[in-house]
Design an enzyme around this catalytic site. Structure first.
Site, PDB file in Angstrom:
ATOM      1  N   HIS A 130      73.764  -7.258   0.716  1.00 23.08           N
ATOM      2  CA  HIS A 130      73.020  -8.450   1.113  1.00 23.08           C
ATOM      3  C   HIS A 130      71.610  -8.461   0.531  1.00 23.08           C
ATOM      4  CE1 HIS A 130      72.662 -12.112   3.070  1.00 23.08           C
ATOM      5  NE2 HIS A 130      72.710 -11.771   4.357  1.00 23.08           N
TER       6      HIS A 130
ATOM      7  N   ASP B 163      73.593 -13.386  -1.435  1.00 22.96           N
ATOM      8  CA  ASP B 163      73.455 -14.174  -0.214  1.00 22.96           C
ATOM      9  C   ASP B 163      74.835 -14.546   0.326  1.00 22.96           C
ATOM     10  OD1 ASP B 163      70.694 -14.071  -0.399  1.00 22.96           O
ATOM     11  OD2 ASP B 163      70.591 -15.911  -1.608  1.00 22.96           O
TER      12      ASP B 163
END
Length: 473
Positions: free
Chosen positions: A444, A448
């Site tokens: 992450h 995204d």
């Protein structure tokens, strides 16, 4: 200088005597030096008509021998036999060419050492050229140590469990088999028998010794043993240690454990899920599996469909194929798919190179070749190096749902699971469909949620309708 000598020689015999005196001085000076050395001088021999021949004269000085002036070709005639100068030599196995060493081969650029797991042969066993005699276990693969020549294993110079480096000698091979002995446990040389005692000694031994009549000491009354402590109600009863086994971890297992823990500590991992209707892909496989096998010589599986879907998803979302390097992002313009394969020795991840340029047949052939090598333990380091994206199929073991861990230095991994018939609503009707859960774990920090969901959605669309690959939609 020689021009002056020639003029003096031409002037008469007096010049020759001068040269002879010079040479005598040289000899005398050489004899007075206590060190061993070699000097050379040139001596002119006059012939008729004023011509001459110049030859080399060597002066050799040896400790314990007289100084001599001889031509070089006669130097061996005056060497003192009992001179203290001795030539020492060390015998090597290569002198006769019968013994050869078996050494650890090169194991790859990223591997500096390995553990000698086990010997495949015993001393005295016959081996052929390139026949494996031992196995070296590294962080990634198991490498065989082959015999360099045909012959008999004479001895091992390393032990199982030793850490060895490339070039380390582990065994000696005798090409002729000489000097190799087979010693069975019962054939060990018996120790020297002790001499039999003389008859007088036997009588002395056989004759019982008189016992002294001493009253036995009175035994003191023993104190009663304290009762064993009763275990408290909250104290757990643990199984005995004899029922436990402690075995050392293999280097491959330790390497896998280290990499997985580093992945957990480094990446900000997040997993997103989706489900796929496998009806159309399974129908495609069922209709064309025989023709596919007849033409390409390999069976048509489901993995090739998911790899083609992953290639399409990586092309649509290039960030999934990228990786963080320090403060930079490296975008890879190639697609190398890693396939997680479970083997008896541990998890290995061979790589399918340039998967974006392969068709279904090429992918199936590459999968079969890499899986066979991984299970046989013959896969090489180069076949597992690199990779930009990983696919793990836990469904072959019956896994229904999981959250896979990223394989560094990649940024995402796709998890496949088992196919289960579940009730689904299709066209307003509840029907049974073969469904599979798929999971995407991603870093992450780089990816995204939007890109991750779009990528997984692309996998779902292509698998549920493989015609999208032909139309590129």
């Amino acid at each position: 200088m020689w021009a002056i000598v020639r003029r003096k020689v031409a002037s008469g015999s007096s010049a020759a005597s001068v040269l002879g005196q010079s040479l005598s001085k040289i000899r005398h000076a050489a004899a007075s030096v206590p060190r061993g050395y070699t000097t050379t001088a040139k001596e002119a021999i006059l012939l008729g008509g004023g011509s001459k021949i110049v030859r080399n004269v060597g002066h050799y000085k040896y400790l314990g021998s007289l100084v001599s002036s001889k031509p070089v070709r006669e130097v061996t005639s005056f060497l003192q036999i009992d001179s203290p100068i001795q030539v020492q030599h060390r015998p090597f196995s290569s002198d006769k060419g019968d013994l050869v060493d078996a050494v650890v081969p090169f194991m790859g650029e990223s591997i500096s050492d390995g553990t000698l797991a086990k010997f495949l042969k015993k001393p005295g066993d016959h081996v052929e050229v390139d026949e494996p005699i031992a196995q070296i276990e590294t962080d990634k693969v198991t490498i065989d140590v082959a015999s360099p020549e045909a012959g008999v294993v004479q001895k091992f110079v390393a032990k199982e469990g030793d850490v060895v480096e490339p070039g380390t000698k582990i065994a000696v091979i005798s090409k002729s088999g000489e000097g190799v002995t087979h010693v069975a446990p019962s054939e060990k040389t018996p120790s020297k028998a002790s001499p039999e005692p003389s008859p007088t000694e036997k009588e002395a031994v056989d004759k019982p010794k008189p016992k002294s009549e001493t009253p036995p000491p009175k035994e003191k009354p023993k104190a009663p043993a304290p009762p064993p402590p009763r275990p408290s109600a909250t104290e757990p009863v643990l199984p005995p240690k004899e029922r436990e086994r402690r075995v050392p971890m293999t280097r491959l297992r330790k390497r896998v454990a280290t990499r997985l823990k580093d992945s957990q500590n480094t990446f900000a991992m997040l997993t997103t899920f989706n489900e796929v209707d496998m009806t159309n892909l399974m129908k495609l496989r069922s209709e064309y599996k025989d023709a596919f096998l007849e033409k390409h010589g390999v069976k048509l599986g489901l993995m090739s469909g998911f790899i083609k879907a992953a290639v399409s998803g990586l092309q649509n979302q290039p960030i999934i194929n990228a990786v963080i390097d320090g403060d930079d992002i490296i975008y890879r313009d190639y697609i190398d798919i890693s396939i997680a394969v479970g083997t008896p020795k541990g998890l290995v991840v061979p790589v399918i190179r340039n998967a974006d340029g392969m068709n279904f047949a090429d992918i199936e052939k590459a999968i079969n070749t890499l899986a066979r090598k991984a299970n046989d333990g013959t896969i090489s380091i180069d076949e597992m190096a690199g990779g930009s994206f990983t696919i793990s199929n836990g469904g072959v073991y019956g896994s229904l749902l999981s959250t896979p861990i990223i394989n560094p230095p990649q940024s995402a991994i796709l998890g496949m699971h088992s196919i289960v018939n579940r009730p689904m609503v299709v066209g307003g009707n509840v029907v049974s469909r073969p469904m599979m859960y798929i999971a995407l774990t991603y870093d992450h920090r780089l990816i995204d949620g939007r890109e991750a969901v779009f990528f997984l959605r692309r996998i779902k669309d292509v698998v549920e309708d493989p015609r999208r690959l032909l139309l590129d939609i």
